[in-house]
Design a protein around this motif. Structure first.
Motif, PDB file in Angstrom:
ATOM      1  N   CYS A  20       0.862  -1.172   0.000  1.00 31.23           N
ATOM      2  CA  CYS A  20       0.000   0.000   0.000  1.00 31.23           C
ATOM      3  C   CYS A  20       0.901   1.225   0.000  1.00 31.23           C
ATOM      4  N   VAL A  21       0.673   2.142  -0.891  1.00 29.44           N
ATOM      5  CA  VAL A  21       1.410   3.407  -0.900  1.00 29.44           C
ATOM      6  C   VAL A  21       0.411   4.540  -1.015  1.00 29.44           C
ATOM      7  N   GLY A  22       0.794   5.701  -0.528  1.00 28.97           N
ATOM      8  CA  GLY A  22      -0.160   6.798  -0.580  1.00 28.97           C
ATOM      9  C   GLY A  22       0.466   8.144  -0.303  1.00 28.97           C
ATOM     10  N   TRP A  23      -0.368   9.143  -0.424  1.00 31.81           N
ATOM     11  CA  TRP A  23       0.008  10.530  -0.164  1.00 31.81           C
ATOM     12  C   TRP A  23      -0.756  11.049   1.042  1.00 31.81           C
ATOM     13  N   PHE A  24      -0.015  11.752   1.884  1.00 31.68           N
ATOM     14  CA  PHE A  24      -0.585  12.378   3.059  1.00 31.68           C
ATOM     15  C   PHE A  24      -0.057  13.805   3.113  1.00 31.68           C
ATOM     16  N   ARG A  25      -0.733  14.674   3.828  1.00 31.71           N
ATOM     17  CA  ARG A  25      -0.272  16.052   3.889  1.00 31.71           C
ATOM     18  C   ARG A  25      -0.497  16.635   5.267  1.00 31.71           C
ATOM     19  N   GLN A  26       0.292  17.669   5.550  1.00 32.14           N
ATOM     20  CA  GLN A  26       0.135  18.366   6.820  1.00 32.14           C
ATOM     21  C   GLN A  26       0.312  19.852   6.589  1.00 32.14           C
ATOM     22  N   ALA A  27      -0.749  20.587   6.860  1.00 35.64           N
ATOM     23  CA  ALA A  27      -0.715  22.035   6.744  1.00 35.64           C
ATOM     24  C   ALA A  27      -0.189  22.630   8.048  1.00 35.64           C
ATOM     25  N   PRO A  28       0.373  23.839   7.995  1.00 44.54           N
ATOM     26  CA  PRO A  28       0.890  24.470   9.207  1.00 44.54           C
ATOM     27  C   PRO A  28      -0.181  24.571  10.292  1.00 44.54           C
ATOM     28  N   GLY A  29       0.143  24.092  11.464  1.00 42.73           N
ATOM     29  CA  GLY A  29      -0.777  24.190  12.578  1.00 42.73           C
ATOM     30  C   GLY A  29      -1.908  23.183  12.563  1.00 42.73           C
ATOM     31  N   LYS A  30      -1.875  22.256  11.615  1.00 46.22           N
ATOM     32  CA  LYS A  30      -2.954  21.272  11.520  1.00 46.22           C
ATOM     33  C   LYS A  30      -2.397  19.861  11.615  1.00 46.22           C
ATOM     34  N   GLU A  31      -3.293  18.930  11.876  1.00 47.07           N
ATOM     35  CA  GLU A  31      -2.886  17.532  11.935  1.00 47.07           C
ATOM     36  C   GLU A  31      -2.696  16.970  10.527  1.00 47.07           C
TER      37      GLU A  31
END
Length: 126
Positions: free
Chosen positions: A33-44
């Protein structure tokens, strides 16, 4: 040991498009399983999209219809094509992977991922 290296981030205007790439090495299992995740400033951190060895894709509601995840198995590269970009897409984007056949694969399953890249920054400006 699985290693992942992202590229393709940058600054894009609202409504524009971007394609992120992630070179995956050391993923030799037939089931993964591969994927993309992201994290914005100040967010989870939040999931964006995943794809498994069977080709099944899953997307977060926030990007559904605007993004396409794909993987070139010959080049061992994961892609994320993002269109109609919005300011809220601004974040550090990470690719991640696991090869545990018994674990589920999805944008809301980041806790199952055991290998992570260092990230690539995407900034959407208006």
């Amino acid at each position: 040991q699985v290693q992942l290296e992202e590229s393709g981030g940058g600054s894009v205007q609202v409504g524009g498009s971007l394609r992120l790439s992630c070179v995956v090495s050391g993923l030799y299992s037939s089931r993964w399983c591969v994927g993309w995740f992201r994290q914005a400033p100040g967010k989870e951190r939040e999931g964006v999209a995943t794809i498994n060895s069977a080709g099944k894709t899953r997307y977060a509601d926030s990007v559904k219809g605007r993004s396409i995840i794909s993987k070139d198995n010959a080049e061992m590269t994961l892609y994320l094509q993002m269109n109609s970009l919005k300011p809220e897409d601004t974040a550090m984007y990470y690719c991640a992977a696991h090869s545990s056949w018994y674990l589920s694969c999805g944008p809301d399953e980041s806790h199952n991922m055991d290998s992570w890249g260092k990230g690539t920054l995407v900034t959407i400006s208006s």
